[in-house]
Design an enzyme around this catalytic site. Sequence first.
Site, PDB file in Angstrom:
ATOM      1  N   SER A  42      40.614  -3.652  61.818  1.00 24.10           N
ATOM      2  CA  SER A  42      40.634  -4.732  62.810  1.00 24.10           C
ATOM      3  C   SER A  42      41.618  -5.842  62.464  1.00 24.10           C
ATOM      4  CB  SER A  42      39.228  -5.324  62.964  1.00 24.10           C
ATOM      5  OG  SER A  42      38.734  -5.801  61.720  1.00 24.10           O
ATOM      6  N   ASP A 316      37.440 -16.390  62.297  1.00 22.60           N
ATOM      7  CA  ASP A 316      36.019 -16.061  62.402  1.00 22.60           C
ATOM      8  C   ASP A 316      35.491 -15.733  61.005  1.00 22.60           C
ATOM      9  OD1 ASP A 316      36.705 -13.419  61.821  1.00 22.60           O
ATOM     10  OD2 ASP A 316      36.351 -12.667  63.844  1.00 22.60           O
ATOM     11  N   HIS A 319      38.016 -12.674  59.718  1.00 26.78           N
ATOM     12  CA  HIS A 319      39.419 -12.501  60.086  1.00 26.78           C
ATOM     13  C   HIS A 319      40.186 -13.816  59.986  1.00 26.78           C
ATOM     14  CE1 HIS A 319      37.286  -9.180  62.189  1.00 26.78           C
ATOM     15  NE2 HIS A 319      38.338  -8.489  61.789  1.00 26.78           N
TER      16      HIS A 319
END
Length: 350
Positions: A42, A316, A319
Amino acid sequence: MLSPMGKVLMLCFILSICYLQLFYISAENTWLAPALYVFGDSTVDPGNNNNLPTRAKANFLPYGIDFNNTPTGRFTNGMTIADCVATLLGLPFPLAYMNLSETERSKISTGLNYGSSCGILPETGSSEGSCLTLDKQIDLFKSTTNNDMLRENLEMHLSKSIFFISIGPNDYFLNYFKNSSDISKLFSPDEFAKFLINELAKRLQILYELGARKFLLNGIGPLGCTPGMINSTQHEGECVEFINKVVNLYNVELSTKLLYLQSQLPGSLFTHSDNFQHFQDMKESHETYGITNINSTRWIPNQALCLARDKYLFFDAFHTSGGANMIYARRCFNETSICIPLNIMQLASA
């Protein structure tokens, strides 16, 4: 016979064609590599997960708030590291493979992005739904080379392109450190790092056999310093240091394995991007890089989103922010302090 005016028009036409050819040659020469092919998790996904039956999606605001205020599926407020690397190479962003039709894929020659929220091991991330495993990503790239690329000069195109692989954290987050996983009972931290690197090396050799020669490998950062780990794991001090010690074993093994692969695979070049060291540098002198907060997250769900997002290292719980991503990419592009033994610019021109 052409009239004098016809000859003038013909000359203008020929000159315009020559100008356009020079323009396109000049444009291509601004690219430091013909293409960037991206594989991973991700941290580099530009929206592949949007098209997959998985809970790991970033297709809602405030993700993408600084990316034309559009949630594309990137797990950050702005650009991912892969976007930043492409920008520095002078290339367009490598588009999400799953967002494109077969016709669209066949028209793209500057690279594609296969990143999803899986890990190196096929079982990693399976609890979140169906992501693109690294094996599947490589299969999709093989399909790209077989079906979507011109056969002419293919070998040279691939040998000069850069293959960026950013993967590994989920094999710890969603596998080794997960309470329901048995793998931590089967492997000591040192054994798991060796096992994981050997599995990664097998996949890198497959990419080599498909034509890849220039590799950029992201190491794993200090996962114990992510807000998600800090807030969910009992610990003393700023970070969960026992987690950092475990994951750094992976980085040591990665560096050694890449040197070995380069000695065994003729014509290959491997750059290790040391995310762990980068974080240590940021921690010691973060204000030098324009970062004011390195341990907490800029966005907390169900709370108002504050400004100065790129002043935070993390967007977040896990990330990094778009601003932090560009800082990292620029360092890796220009320096050999964290990208070893070649920085991205040297890798591209080698």
